[in-house]
Write an enzyme that holds these catalytic residues in place. Structure first.
Site, PDB file in Angstrom:
ATOM      1  CB  CYS A   1      -3.313  -1.604   8.625  1.00 41.38           C
ATOM      2  SG  CYS A   1      -1.738  -1.431   7.839  1.00 41.38           S
TER       3      CYS A   1
ATOM      4  CG  HIS B   1      -2.024  -0.900   1.263  1.00 43.06           C
ATOM      5  ND1 HIS B   1      -2.223  -1.811   2.269  1.00 43.06           N
ATOM      6  CD2 HIS B   1      -3.054  -1.068   0.404  1.00 43.06           C
ATOM      7  CE1 HIS B   1      -3.323  -2.509   2.019  1.00 43.06           C
ATOM      8  NE2 HIS B   1      -3.851  -2.072   0.891  1.00 43.06           N
TER       9      HIS B   1
END
Ligand code: CIR
Length: 254
Positions: free
Chosen positions: A249, A162
């Protein structure tokens, strides 16, 4: 200032989550729960409320709640995860977000987008084009941002899971950069703090009000952040690291 966060308790099926680092071993569920509770306490120490969602046993990766929504000051975007085993995780978050937002938008197929690919810098949002976030998903988010008076731009990427696997904006123009993002032209005007390769995982830090939360066990990164004048708190995230997950996250922050 953030006032609210949302987290999701890890599933018993956590060990079945997606990983690019099987050599680190399987996460230990009980240890993950202890670390998750400490993470909640650390968020609270930063002055935010924490809504704790129950574990969703259908999805081993559901504790990585950041990926299912993008929470801006004006609206929430419910995403569309790009990983097949995570598709559907976003469905329940809409009901939760309705408590906090009047305006909720949704990424529509064929768009895919995961929140880990979105980095907020004031009213501008950088969106990584990763294996999880495609151009259609990014374009839908940019259109929604513009509708609410904000802006977005895409960042090409090739290596990281990511965008925020290798970047963290710490406010005050300070940007942590690692790996493929170290020399990217679009970030050259930030006050960049380079994360050494051996501590690459620690690029995923979060600024929460007056503190920066840094993963435990990365002394060089911690020292560099403190040298920039920021207050550091640490959390042990060893079990989440085994699934490529980090501090950002594990929560939605708004
Ligand atoms: C996944 O591969 O989707 C999870 N195992 C890790 C997600 C990490 N999320 C994030 O960086 N925002």
């Amino acid at each position: 200032m953030f006032t609210q966060t949302i987290v999701r308790t890890p599933s018993r099926t956590l060990a079945e989550g997606i990983t690019s680092a099987p050599d680190l071993g399987k996460p230990d569920y009980e240890k993950a729960l202890v670390q998750h509770n400490a993470y909640i306490d650390t968020l609270k120490a930063c002055g935010v409320a924490v809504e704790v969602l129950a574990a969703d046993e259908r999805y081993p990766d559901a504790c990585f709640v950041e990926d299912v929504a993008v929470c801006t000051p004006a609206f929430a975007m419910v995403t569309s995860p790009g990983a097949p085993t995570r598709m559907g995780e976003e469905e329940v978050i809409t009901g939760v977000l309705k408590k906090y937002y009047n305006a909720i938008e949704h990424i529509q197929a064929p768009g895919t987008l995961e929140g880990g690919d979105v980095m907020m810098v004031g009213h501008h949002y950088y969106i990584g084009l990763s294996e999880r976030t495609n151009r259609a998903g990014a374009d839908q988010l940019i259109a929604a941002l513009v509708k609410y008076g904000m802006t977005g731009s895409v960042v090409e990427m090739n290596e990281m899971l990511h965008l925020k696997t290798g970047l963290a904006y710490l406010e005050d123009n300070i940007l942590l950069v690692a790996g493929e993002f170290t020399d990217k032209a679009e970030f050259k005007d930030f006050r960049r703090i380079e994360i050494p390769e051996a501590e690459g995982y620690a690029a995923n830090c979060i600024r929460v009000n007056d503190h920066v939360i840094v993963p435990e066990g990365y002394p060089e990164t911690r020292a560099k952040i403190e040298a920039a004048g920021l207050n550091v708190l640490t959390c042990d995230t060893s079990e989440f690291k085994k699934l490529d997950g980090g501090l950002s996250c594990l929560s939605l922050r708004f």
